[in-house]
Design a protein around this motif. Structure first.
Motif, PDB file in Angstrom:
ATOM      1  N   LEU B  61       0.828  -1.200   0.000  1.00  0.00           N
ATOM      2  CA  LEU B  61       0.000   0.000   0.000  1.00  0.00           C
ATOM      3  C   LEU B  61       0.866   1.255   0.000  1.00  0.00           C
ATOM      4  O   LEU B  61       1.850   1.326   0.736  1.00  0.00           O
ATOM      5  CB  LEU B  61      -0.916   0.032   1.226  1.00  0.00           C
ATOM      6  CG  LEU B  61      -1.897  -1.114   1.382  1.00  0.00           C
ATOM      7  CD1 LEU B  61      -2.674  -0.964   2.686  1.00  0.00           C
ATOM      8  CD2 LEU B  61      -2.852  -1.176   0.210  1.00  0.00           C
ATOM      9  N   MET B  62       0.474   2.207  -0.841  1.00  0.00           N
ATOM     10  CA  MET B  62       1.157   3.490  -0.864  1.00  0.00           C
ATOM     11  C   MET B  62       0.110   4.596  -0.927  1.00  0.00           C
ATOM     12  O   MET B  62      -0.785   4.563  -1.771  1.00  0.00           O
ATOM     13  CB  MET B  62       2.088   3.610  -2.068  1.00  0.00           C
ATOM     14  CG  MET B  62       2.887   4.914  -2.084  1.00  0.00           C
ATOM     15  SD  MET B  62       4.126   4.956  -3.366  1.00  0.00           S
ATOM     16  CE  MET B  62       3.124   5.136  -4.820  1.00  0.00           C
ATOM     17  N   ALA B  63       0.246   5.584  -0.047  1.00  0.00           N
ATOM     18  CA  ALA B  63      -0.704   6.690   0.002  1.00  0.00           C
ATOM     19  C   ALA B  63       0.021   7.981  -0.308  1.00  0.00           C
ATOM     20  O   ALA B  63       1.172   8.177   0.078  1.00  0.00           O
ATOM     21  CB  ALA B  63      -1.355   6.770   1.383  1.00  0.00           C
ATOM     22  N   SER B  64      -0.690   8.888  -0.985  1.00  0.00           N
ATOM     23  CA  SER B  64      -0.115  10.186  -1.314  1.00  0.00           C
ATOM     24  C   SER B  64      -1.159  11.266  -1.112  1.00  0.00           C
ATOM     25  O   SER B  64      -2.364  10.998  -1.084  1.00  0.00           O
ATOM     26  CB  SER B  64       0.384  10.205  -2.764  1.00  0.00           C
ATOM     27  OG  SER B  64      -0.715  10.071  -3.654  1.00  0.00           O
ATOM     28  N   LEU B  65      -0.675  12.504  -0.997  1.00  0.00           N
ATOM     29  CA  LEU B  65      -1.571  13.627  -0.751  1.00  0.00           C
ATOM     30  C   LEU B  65      -1.185  14.790  -1.644  1.00  0.00           C
ATOM     31  O   LEU B  65      -0.015  15.209  -1.668  1.00  0.00           O
ATOM     32  CB  LEU B  65      -1.505  14.054   0.718  1.00  0.00           C
ATOM     33  CG  LEU B  65      -2.340  15.268   1.119  1.00  0.00           C
ATOM     34  CD1 LEU B  65      -3.831  15.015   0.887  1.00  0.00           C
ATOM     35  CD2 LEU B  65      -2.091  15.654   2.575  1.00  0.00           C
ATOM     36  N   ASP B  66      -2.162  15.334  -2.363  1.00  0.00           N
ATOM     37  CA  ASP B  66      -1.997  16.544  -3.155  1.00  0.00           C
ATOM     38  C   ASP B  66      -2.997  17.557  -2.617  1.00  0.00           C
ATOM     39  O   ASP B  66      -4.187  17.508  -2.960  1.00  0.00           O
ATOM     40  CB  ASP B  66      -2.251  16.237  -4.638  1.00  0.00           C
ATOM     41  CG  ASP B  66      -2.075  17.458  -5.533  1.00  0.00           C
ATOM     42  OD1 ASP B  66      -1.939  17.282  -6.746  1.00  0.00           O
ATOM     43  OD2 ASP B  66      -2.097  18.595  -5.021  1.00  0.00           O
ATOM     44  N   THR B  67      -2.541  18.455  -1.763  1.00  0.00           N
ATOM     45  CA  THR B  67      -3.465  19.396  -1.123  1.00  0.00           C
ATOM     46  C   THR B  67      -4.003  20.430  -2.100  1.00  0.00           C
ATOM     47  O   THR B  67      -5.094  20.958  -1.903  1.00  0.00           O
ATOM     48  CB  THR B  67      -2.791  20.117   0.051  1.00  0.00           C
ATOM     49  OG1 THR B  67      -1.642  20.806  -0.435  1.00  0.00           O
ATOM     50  CG2 THR B  67      -2.396  19.138   1.150  1.00  0.00           C
ATOM     51  N   LYS B  68      -3.257  20.707  -3.151  1.00  0.00           N
ATOM     52  CA  LYS B  68      -3.752  21.691  -4.132  1.00  0.00           C
ATOM     53  C   LYS B  68      -4.922  21.125  -4.920  1.00  0.00           C
ATOM     54  O   LYS B  68      -5.893  21.826  -5.214  1.00  0.00           O
ATOM     55  CB  LYS B  68      -2.615  22.115  -5.060  1.00  0.00           C
ATOM     56  CG  LYS B  68      -1.522  22.895  -4.338  1.00  0.00           C
ATOM     57  CD  LYS B  68      -0.385  23.261  -5.263  1.00  0.00           C
ATOM     58  CE  LYS B  68       0.703  23.989  -4.474  1.00  0.00           C
ATOM     59  NZ  LYS B  68       1.877  24.306  -5.315  1.00  0.00           N
ATOM     60  N   ALA B  69      -4.826  19.863  -5.262  1.00  0.00           N
ATOM     61  CA  ALA B  69      -5.926  19.204  -5.968  1.00  0.00           C
ATOM     62  C   ALA B  69      -6.982  18.676  -5.008  1.00  0.00           C
ATOM     63  O   ALA B  69      -8.032  18.199  -5.442  1.00  0.00           O
ATOM     64  CB  ALA B  69      -5.386  18.055  -6.812  1.00  0.00           C
ATOM     65  N   ARG B  70      -6.702  18.741  -3.703  1.00  0.00           N
ATOM     66  CA  ARG B  70      -7.603  18.203  -2.664  1.00  0.00           C
ATOM     67  C   ARG B  70      -7.882  16.731  -2.944  1.00  0.00           C
ATOM     68  O   ARG B  70      -9.043  16.282  -2.991  1.00  0.00           O
ATOM     69  CB  ARG B  70      -8.895  19.006  -2.579  1.00  0.00           C
ATOM     70  CG  ARG B  70      -8.640  20.445  -2.189  1.00  0.00           C
ATOM     71  CD  ARG B  70      -9.903  21.268  -2.197  1.00  0.00           C
ATOM     72  NE  ARG B  70      -9.610  22.677  -2.023  1.00  0.00           N
ATOM     73  CZ  ARG B  70     -10.482  23.635  -2.283  1.00  0.00           C
ATOM     74  NH1 ARG B  70     -11.694  23.343  -2.724  1.00  0.00           N
ATOM     75  NH2 ARG B  70     -10.145  24.895  -2.083  1.00  0.00           N
ATOM     76  N   LEU B  71      -6.798  15.995  -3.135  1.00  0.00           N
ATOM     77  CA  LEU B  71      -6.915  14.608  -3.553  1.00  0.00           C
ATOM     78  C   LEU B  71      -5.857  13.767  -2.856  1.00  0.00           C
ATOM     79  O   LEU B  71      -4.692  14.143  -2.769  1.00  0.00           O
ATOM     80  CB  LEU B  71      -6.709  14.499  -5.064  1.00  0.00           C
ATOM     81  CG  LEU B  71      -6.576  13.108  -5.666  1.00  0.00           C
ATOM     82  CD1 LEU B  71      -7.912  12.369  -5.569  1.00  0.00           C
ATOM     83  CD2 LEU B  71      -6.114  13.199  -7.111  1.00  0.00           C
ATOM     84  N   SER B  72      -6.300  12.617  -2.361  1.00  0.00           N
ATOM     85  CA  SER B  72      -5.372  11.618  -1.878  1.00  0.00           C
ATOM     86  C   SER B  72      -5.638  10.305  -2.608  1.00  0.00           C
ATOM     87  O   SER B  72      -6.777  10.032  -2.979  1.00  0.00           O
ATOM     88  CB  SER B  72      -5.526  11.407  -0.367  1.00  0.00           C
ATOM     89  OG  SER B  72      -4.636  10.414   0.093  1.00  0.00           O
ATOM     90  N   THR B  73      -4.573   9.550  -2.828  1.00  0.00           N
ATOM     91  CA  THR B  73      -4.735   8.252  -3.464  1.00  0.00           C
ATOM     92  C   THR B  73      -4.139   7.173  -2.578  1.00  0.00           C
ATOM     93  O   THR B  73      -3.169   7.400  -1.856  1.00  0.00           O
ATOM     94  CB  THR B  73      -4.049   8.210  -4.841  1.00  0.00           C
ATOM     95  OG1 THR B  73      -2.660   8.474  -4.674  1.00  0.00           O
ATOM     96  CG2 THR B  73      -4.655   9.227  -5.793  1.00  0.00           C
TER      97      THR B  73
END
Lengths: 113, 111
Positions: B61-73
């Motif tokens: 499992l790998m999680a990421s965060l893009d606060t500008k896009a308001r998106l996490s995967t």
């Protein structure tokens, strides 16, 4: 390890009964929370507390009350249980820090007949 | 009002395949959490993402965060049956600074 315990895993009550759900955490966390979890609705916050004797309403407080007399213990009270309060109830705690990570108890599955 | 949306809500995968779960949220926040829930069990913390560009990995499992896009995967690599569970994302910043949870993604990994 953080440990959050709940008084019962399964509970069956009758309509109109007063119900107490107890939650205890052993990590000296300031914040404590009560959620209910229903299929298709996810987790919904009922009440939370940032300190002893403090309480704040969450998204669905109707029909519930809470008590926090000691830092480690947070009680959820159903004053007069109804069938629509049949649900899984989850307690959580978190420290007062920038992380705000919440740690959950095992849950209480309440059935109101 | 902060809203958190996950998709898909149901995901059936074959073992060995890769897939991604998406978590979108509606207002600014720089703290996002991923939890796992096994049937009949409580929520277990997987990842805490605290800044834009944060990436965390644990096993497959790998999680990421893009606060500008308001998106996490939440990316799943070479899925195995043991990963079958419901995965929730939660965002800090409700009206009183509490966590708002997505509805969860029920993952089923089949041989």
């Amino acid at each position: 390890d953080v440990k959050v315990t709940q008084s019962s895993r399964y509970l069956v009550k009758r309509t109109g009964e007063k119900v107490f759900l107890e939650c205890v955490q052993d990590m000296d966390h300031e914040n404590m929370f009560w959620y209910r979890q229903d299929p298709g609705l996810g987790l919904r916050l009922i009440y939370f507390s940032y300190d002893v004797k403090m309480k704040e309403k969450g998204d669905i407080p109707e029909g519930y009350s809470v008590s926090r007399e000691k830092k480690e213990r947070f009680s959820l009270i159903l004053e007069s249980a109804s069938t629509n309060q049949t649900s899984m109830y989850l307690c959580a705690s978190s420290p007062l820090s920038s992380y705000n990570e919440q740690f959950f108890g095992p849950g209480t599955r309440l059935t109101v007949l | 009002e902060l809203k958190v949306e996950q998709n898909p809500l149901f995901l059936s995968m074959q073992e060995g395949k890769n897939y991604t779960i998406y978590c979108n949220y509606s207002t600014t926040s720089d703290r996002l959490y991923w939890y796992r829930q096994d049937p009949g069990k409580s929520l277990e913390s997987l990842f805490v993402l605290l800044s834009n560009g944060a990436v965390k990995q644990e096993g497959r499992l790998m999680a990421s965060l893009d606060t500008k896009a308001r998106l996490s995967t939440l990316h799943i690599t070479a899925a195995v049956h043991d990963l079958s569970a419901t995965y929730f994302c939660a965002v800090f910043g409700g009206s009183q600074g509490n966590l708002i949870f997505g509805k969860g993604t029920k993952l089923s990994v089949k041989p």
